[in-house]
Design a protein around this motif. Structure first.
Motif, PDB file in Angstrom:
ATOM      1  N   VAL A 193       0.830  -1.242   0.013  1.00 52.58           N
ATOM      2  CA  VAL A 193      -0.102   0.086   0.129  1.00 52.58           C
ATOM      3  C   VAL A 193       0.834   1.228   0.058  1.00 52.58           C
ATOM      4  CG1 VAL A 193      -1.841   1.299   1.182  1.00 52.58           C
ATOM      5  CG2 VAL A 193      -1.679  -1.389   1.312  1.00 52.58           C
ATOM      6  N   LYS A 194       0.701   2.186  -0.982  1.00 50.46           N
ATOM      7  CA  LYS A 194       1.531   3.526  -0.924  1.00 50.46           C
ATOM      8  C   LYS A 194       0.748   4.607  -1.069  1.00 50.46           C
ATOM      9  CE  LYS A 194       5.133   0.938  -3.399  1.00 50.46           C
ATOM     10  NZ  LYS A 194       6.000   0.835  -4.611  1.00 50.46           N
ATOM     11  N   ALA A 195       1.059   5.476  -0.360  1.00 52.39           N
ATOM     12  CA  ALA A 195       0.397   7.004  -0.572  1.00 52.39           C
ATOM     13  C   ALA A 195       0.957   7.421  -2.062  1.00 52.39           C
ATOM     14  CB  ALA A 195       0.976   7.723   0.392  1.00 52.39           C
ATOM     15  N   GLY A 197       5.669   6.512   3.207  1.00 51.93           N
ATOM     16  CA  GLY A 197       4.238   6.336   2.624  1.00 51.93           C
ATOM     17  C   GLY A 197       4.268   5.032   2.185  1.00 51.93           C
ATOM     18  N   VAL A 198       4.906   3.976   2.428  1.00 55.26           N
ATOM     19  CA  VAL A 198       4.926   2.456   1.848  1.00 55.26           C
ATOM     20  C   VAL A 198       4.687   1.743   2.947  1.00 55.26           C
ATOM     21  CG1 VAL A 198       6.109   1.031   0.380  1.00 55.26           C
ATOM     22  CG2 VAL A 198       6.277   3.280  -0.360  1.00 55.26           C
ATOM     23  N   THR A 199       3.593   0.890   2.827  1.00 54.12           N
ATOM     24  CA  THR A 199       3.503  -0.311   3.656  1.00 54.12           C
ATOM     25  C   THR A 199       3.693  -1.708   2.831  1.00 54.12           C
ATOM     26  OG1 THR A 199       2.321   1.063   5.204  1.00 54.12           O
ATOM     27  CG2 THR A 199       2.183  -1.429   5.578  1.00 54.12           C
ATOM     28  N   ILE A 212      -2.581   0.506  -4.528  1.00 50.61           N
ATOM     29  CA  ILE A 212      -2.407  -0.750  -3.990  1.00 50.61           C
ATOM     30  C   ILE A 212      -1.622  -1.610  -5.316  1.00 50.61           C
ATOM     31  CG2 ILE A 212      -3.643  -2.828  -3.307  1.00 50.61           C
ATOM     32  CD1 ILE A 212      -4.444  -0.172  -1.873  1.00 50.61           C
ATOM     33  N   GLU A 213      -0.645  -2.439  -4.482  1.00 45.66           N
ATOM     34  CA  GLU A 213       0.288  -2.961  -5.587  1.00 45.66           C
ATOM     35  C   GLU A 213       0.460  -4.476  -5.020  1.00 45.66           C
ATOM     36  OE1 GLU A 213       3.402   0.702  -6.220  1.00 45.66           O
ATOM     37  OE2 GLU A 213       4.268  -1.728  -6.083  1.00 45.66           O
ATOM     38  N   GLU A 214       0.750  -5.131  -6.282  1.00 47.99           N
ATOM     39  CA  GLU A 214       1.073  -6.649  -6.144  1.00 47.99           C
ATOM     40  C   GLU A 214       2.410  -6.596  -5.485  1.00 47.99           C
ATOM     41  OE1 GLU A 214       2.855  -9.908  -9.284  1.00 47.99           O
ATOM     42  OE2 GLU A 214       1.888  -8.284  -9.826  1.00 47.99           O
ATOM     43  N   PHE A 215       2.711  -7.753  -4.614  1.00 44.56           N
ATOM     44  CA  PHE A 215       3.679  -7.660  -3.730  1.00 44.56           C
ATOM     45  C   PHE A 215       4.690  -8.577  -4.681  1.00 44.56           C
ATOM     46  CE2 PHE A 215       6.543 -10.787  -1.264  1.00 44.56           C
ATOM     47  CZ  PHE A 215       7.199  -9.767  -0.657  1.00 44.56           C
ATOM     48  N   LEU A 216       6.115  -7.967  -4.728  1.00 44.57           N
ATOM     49  CA  LEU A 216       7.137  -8.508  -5.819  1.00 44.57           C
ATOM     50  C   LEU A 216       7.822  -9.040  -4.805  1.00 44.57           C
ATOM     51  CD1 LEU A 216       7.658  -5.409  -8.011  1.00 44.57           C
ATOM     52  CD2 LEU A 216       6.218  -7.653  -8.649  1.00 44.57           C
ATOM     53  N   ASP A 217       8.240 -10.462  -5.209  1.00 42.42           N
ATOM     54  CA  ASP A 217       9.364 -11.140  -4.327  1.00 42.42           C
ATOM     55  C   ASP A 217      10.564 -11.261  -4.992  1.00 42.42           C
ATOM     56  OD1 ASP A 217      10.060 -12.503  -2.160  1.00 42.42           O
ATOM     57  OD2 ASP A 217       9.217 -14.453  -2.611  1.00 42.42           O
ATOM     58  N   GLU A 263      15.240 -10.150  -4.617  1.00 48.82           N
ATOM     59  CA  GLU A 263      16.210  -9.240  -3.976  1.00 48.82           C
ATOM     60  C   GLU A 263      16.374  -8.041  -4.575  1.00 48.82           C
ATOM     61  OE1 GLU A 263      19.944 -11.049  -3.443  1.00 48.82           O
ATOM     62  OE2 GLU A 263      20.855  -9.077  -3.177  1.00 48.82           O
ATOM     63  N   GLU A 264      16.256  -6.821  -4.150  1.00 42.19           N
ATOM     64  CA  GLU A 264      16.150  -5.636  -4.665  1.00 42.19           C
ATOM     65  C   GLU A 264      17.620  -4.821  -5.137  1.00 42.19           C
ATOM     66  OE1 GLU A 264      13.433  -3.846  -1.284  1.00 42.19           O
ATOM     67  OE2 GLU A 264      13.901  -2.090  -2.723  1.00 42.19           O
ATOM     68  N   ALA A 265      17.650  -4.256  -6.066  1.00 38.96           N
ATOM     69  CA  ALA A 265      18.881  -3.493  -6.534  1.00 38.96           C
ATOM     70  C   ALA A 265      18.494  -2.104  -7.317  1.00 38.96           C
ATOM     71  CB  ALA A 265      19.586  -4.245  -7.762  1.00 38.96           C
ATOM     72  N   HIS A 272      20.502  -0.491   2.285  1.00 37.74           N
ATOM     73  CA  HIS A 272      20.082  -1.132   3.356  1.00 37.74           C
ATOM     74  C   HIS A 272      18.696  -0.145   4.107  1.00 37.74           C
ATOM     75  CE1 HIS A 272      23.597  -2.850   2.300  1.00 37.74           C
ATOM     76  NE2 HIS A 272      23.688  -3.657   2.865  1.00 37.74           N
ATOM     77  N   LYS A 273      17.737  -0.539   3.832  1.00 38.32           N
ATOM     78  CA  LYS A 273      16.618   0.282   4.291  1.00 38.32           C
ATOM     79  C   LYS A 273      16.119   0.455   5.900  1.00 38.32           C
ATOM     80  CE  LYS A 273      14.934   2.260   0.397  1.00 38.32           C
ATOM     81  NZ  LYS A 273      14.605   1.360  -0.945  1.00 38.32           N
ATOM     82  N   ARG A 274      16.247  -1.010   6.293  1.00 41.84           N
ATOM     83  CA  ARG A 274      15.768  -1.155   7.812  1.00 41.84           C
ATOM     84  C   ARG A 274      17.133  -0.536   8.832  1.00 41.84           C
ATOM     85  NH1 ARG A 274      11.160  -3.797   8.619  1.00 41.84           N
ATOM     86  NH2 ARG A 274      10.411  -4.731   6.789  1.00 41.84           N
ATOM     87  N   LEU A 308      10.094  -3.447 -12.281  1.00 40.92           N
ATOM     88  CA  LEU A 308      10.318  -1.954 -11.686  1.00 40.92           C
ATOM     89  C   LEU A 308       9.398  -2.045 -10.358  1.00 40.92           C
ATOM     90  CD1 LEU A 308      11.305   0.948 -12.204  1.00 40.92           C
ATOM     91  CD2 LEU A 308       9.065   1.501 -12.988  1.00 40.92           C
ATOM     92  N   ILE A 309      10.168  -1.762  -9.373  1.00 41.88           N
ATOM     93  CA  ILE A 309       9.375  -1.017  -8.001  1.00 41.88           C
ATOM     94  C   ILE A 309       8.932   0.210  -7.883  1.00 41.88           C
ATOM     95  CG2 ILE A 309       9.453  -0.875  -5.612  1.00 41.88           C
ATOM     96  CD1 ILE A 309      11.841  -3.047  -5.551  1.00 41.88           C
ATOM     97  N   GLU A 310      10.000   1.140  -8.360  1.00 40.82           N
ATOM     98  CA  GLU A 310       9.677   2.686  -8.463  1.00 40.82           C
ATOM     99  C   GLU A 310      10.843   3.368  -9.001  1.00 40.82           C
ATOM    100  OE1 GLU A 310      10.086   4.640  -4.725  1.00 40.82           O
ATOM    101  OE2 GLU A 310      12.111   4.018  -4.552  1.00 40.82           O
ATOM    102  N   TYR A 311      10.421   4.475  -9.576  1.00 45.97           N
ATOM    103  CA  TYR A 311      11.588   5.420  -9.983  1.00 45.97           C
ATOM    104  C   TYR A 311      11.842   6.583  -8.798  1.00 45.97           C
ATOM    105  CZ  TYR A 311      11.974   3.575 -14.709  1.00 45.97           C
ATOM    106  OH  TYR A 311      12.050   2.807 -16.144  1.00 45.97           O
TER     107      TYR A 311
HETATM  108  P1  AMP Z   1       9.535   2.796  -2.276  1.00 47.40           P
HETATM  109  O1  AMP Z   1       9.349   4.009  -1.455  1.00 47.40           O
HETATM  110  O2  AMP Z   1       8.466   2.620  -3.406  1.00 47.40           O
HETATM  111  O3  AMP Z   1      10.946   2.615  -2.657  1.00 47.40           O
HETATM  112  O4  AMP Z   1       9.122   1.386  -1.417  1.00 47.40           O
HETATM  113  C1  AMP Z   1      10.011   1.246  -0.206  1.00 47.40           C
HETATM  114  C2  AMP Z   1      10.376  -0.049  -0.317  1.00 47.40           C
HETATM  115  O5  AMP Z   1       9.326  -0.917   0.057  1.00 47.40           O
HETATM  116  C3  AMP Z   1      11.053  -0.707  -1.367  1.00 47.40           C
HETATM  117  O6  AMP Z   1      12.531  -0.485  -1.234  1.00 47.40           O
HETATM  118  C4  AMP Z   1      10.808  -2.155  -1.462  1.00 47.40           C
HETATM  119  O7  AMP Z   1      11.580  -2.799  -0.402  1.00 47.40           O
HETATM  120  C5  AMP Z   1       9.575  -2.206  -0.911  1.00 47.40           C
HETATM  121  N1  AMP Z   1       8.466  -2.173  -1.869  1.00 47.40           N
HETATM  122  C6  AMP Z   1       7.825  -1.383  -2.655  1.00 47.40           C
HETATM  123  N2  AMP Z   1       7.014  -1.897  -3.407  1.00 47.40           N
HETATM  124  C7  AMP Z   1       7.187  -3.020  -3.648  1.00 47.40           C
HETATM  125  C8  AMP Z   1       6.494  -4.187  -4.062  1.00 47.40           C
HETATM  126  N3  AMP Z   1       5.466  -3.905  -5.119  1.00 47.40           N
HETATM  127  N4  AMP Z   1       6.798  -5.457  -3.613  1.00 47.40           N
HETATM  128  C9  AMP Z   1       7.520  -5.787  -2.792  1.00 47.40           C
HETATM  129  N5  AMP Z   1       8.295  -4.820  -1.701  1.00 47.40           N
HETATM  130  C10 AMP Z   1       8.167  -3.393  -2.304  1.00 47.40           C
END
Ligand code: AMP
Ligand code: GLY
Length: 426
Positions: A142-144, A152-154, A183-188, A190-192, A212-214, A280-283
């Motif tokens: 879920v994203k604002a 804004g991302v859960t 509302i987005e599909e969860f992508l499984d 590794e991120e880069a 490393h976000k956490r 793509l997760i985001e730009y």
């Molecule tokens: P964002 O602010 O869009 O970068 O989202 C923050 C973090 O949430 C990302 O770096 C990912 O770890 C996670 N995330 C965002 N969108 C997704 C998605 N659709 N599926 C899985 N993880 C996501």
């Protein structure tokens, strides 16, 4: 020429450090800057939201290039105001910065142009949001819609968490940024992160990184702006990087030009390496922070010339940027309390000693108070080093961290762990 750099974080310190070394740079100004940036630039107090004031400064100081570091002035159209006065700018227009400023805009662009990304629904009320969640099922994201400073991302593993996130967004917690949600599909996978420079037409790869976000070791605890990074992200193999370029980044730049919003600047693609390929997760419409710090340590090219070529539409006339084959790694030192309310005013010493072994310490949230360097922000310092391997760069960075005298700062001790583990396996 004279160059103006806007911003005040570790990203901007790294950019200032490289810009000051540019053959093009006569005088570097930075606003608002920080004490680290002040080693390379004259600091000026400009309000980036006051476009006429920034333009007037550029005219008075004969600024030949403005480099906009953070996203907010881009989304606010500062690049348009400057270009309108004939000033060269590194950074996208307001229309093009929607790629970062509106998650729904990006998802719809991807849908129109067949760019690989997860399924999504754009929702404008709590009821619509809850209905979409029921269709997607958990896990779900879920994203604002708008800029929410990374908050804004859960990523919800269970439905109750997702529903709570939808309610929170439509309760107004994110203000304007939460008038809409995606509302987005969860992508499984590794991120880069993958970076490309573009002038709106020509696209050149500018390296990869892993953030490393956490806040805590082992990727635990709440999300932050980024606690450390390394580059390159070898998990993005040359094959996968080619896929990201050909299927995601180049089609996006082409689509933006076709739709009358040419994108120039750096395009930062957050990618998920899934079993179904690169998605793509985001730009982001700017360099990553702290990813920029590791890219700048690897850059073996003239940053001023590269950024000016982007601004002037002349990337095709240049050799592609050269990045050292040696990896770089950066450790973020944050103030106690971060990512909640950080403790301010903690003293910092030992930077010269920390740098004596070859590390570079970028300032992110520092100030001078009566000649003493103190912490002012959440992320305070970025201790950055290069090495023959990520393992070696990590050892150098932590050796430098251990020479700092900053009792109110903390850091993760495992930055680069995925790559260090891969290197140990050989
Ligand atoms: P964002 O602010 O869009 O970068 O989202 C923050 C973090 O949430 C990302 O770096 C990912 O770890 C996670 N995330 C965002 N969108 C997704 C998605 N659709 N599926 C899985 N993880 C996501
Ligand atoms: N480090 C993540 C970002 O800059 O968005």
């Amino acid at each position: 020429m004279n160059i103006l750099l806007l911003g005040s974080g570790g990203r901007e310190h790294a950019l200032a450090w490289k810009l000051a070394q540019s053959r093009l740079c006569d005088k570097l100004f930075a606003s608002p800057g920080n004490p680290g940036i002040a080693d390379h630039a004259e600091l000026v107090a400009l309000d980036a939201a006051d476009h006429p004031a920034v333009t007037a400064f550029c005219e008075a100081q004969r600024i030949g290039l403005v480099v906009i570091g953070p996203e907010a002035p881009l989304v606010d159209g500062l690049a348009d105001s400057l270009r309108g006065q004939g000033i060269a700018v590194f950074g996208p227009s307001k229309a093009a910065a929607q790629l970062e400023g509106s998650k729904a805009f990006t998802k719809e662009l991807c849908a129109r142009h067949n760019i690989p990304t997860g399924a999504f629904a754009r929702v404008t009320s709590e009821a619509e949001g809850l209905a979409a969640l029921a269709r997607f099922g958990a896990p779900v994201v879920v994203k604002a819609d708008g800029l929410a400073a990374g908050k804004g991302v859960t990523v919800a593993m269970v439905m109750a968490e997702a529903e709570e996130a939808v309610r929170e967004i439509f309760s107004g917690r994110f203000g304007e940024a939460g008038a809409e949600a995606v509302i987005e599909e969860f992508l499984d996978g590794e991120e880069a992160s993958f970076f490309a420079l573009t002038d709106g037409h020509t696209v050149v790869p500018f390296g990869s990184a892993q953030d490393h976000k956490r806040v805590g070791d082992g990727d635990t605890g709440p999300n932050t702006g980024g606690m450390g990074a390394y580059s390159p992200a070898r998990v993005l193999t040359p094959l996968l990087e080619g896929e990201a370029l050909e299927r995601i980044v180049v089609p996006t730049v082409r689509a933006m030009a076709e739709e009358g919003m040419p994108y120039s600047g750096v395009l930062y693609a957050g990618l998920m390496l899934t079993k179904q390929g690169v998605q793509l997760i985001e730009y982001n419409a700017r360099f990553g922070d702290p990813e920029c710090q590791v890219l700048m340590l690897r850059l073996e090219d003239d940053l001023g010339e590269l950024l000016l070529a982007c601004a002037e539409g002349k990337l095709a006339t240049r050799q592609p940027p050269r990045l050292s084959a040696e990896p770089a790694l950066t450790v973020v030192m944050a103030a106690e309390g971060y990512p909640g309310t950080p403790k301010k005013g903690g003293s910092i010493a030992g930077i010269d000693a920390a740098e004596a072994g070859g590390a570079k310490v970028f300032h992110a949230g520092t100030a001078l108070a009566d000649g003493q360097l103190i912490a002012t922000g959440g992320r305070v310092l970025n201790v950055t080093a290069r090495g023959a391997s990520v393992t070696e760069a990590q050892a150098k960075a932590y050796a430098a961290v251990d020479l700092l005298e900053a009792p109110d700062l903390f850091c993760r001790r495992d930055i680069g762990w995925r790559e260090v583990a891969r290197e140990a396996k050989g």
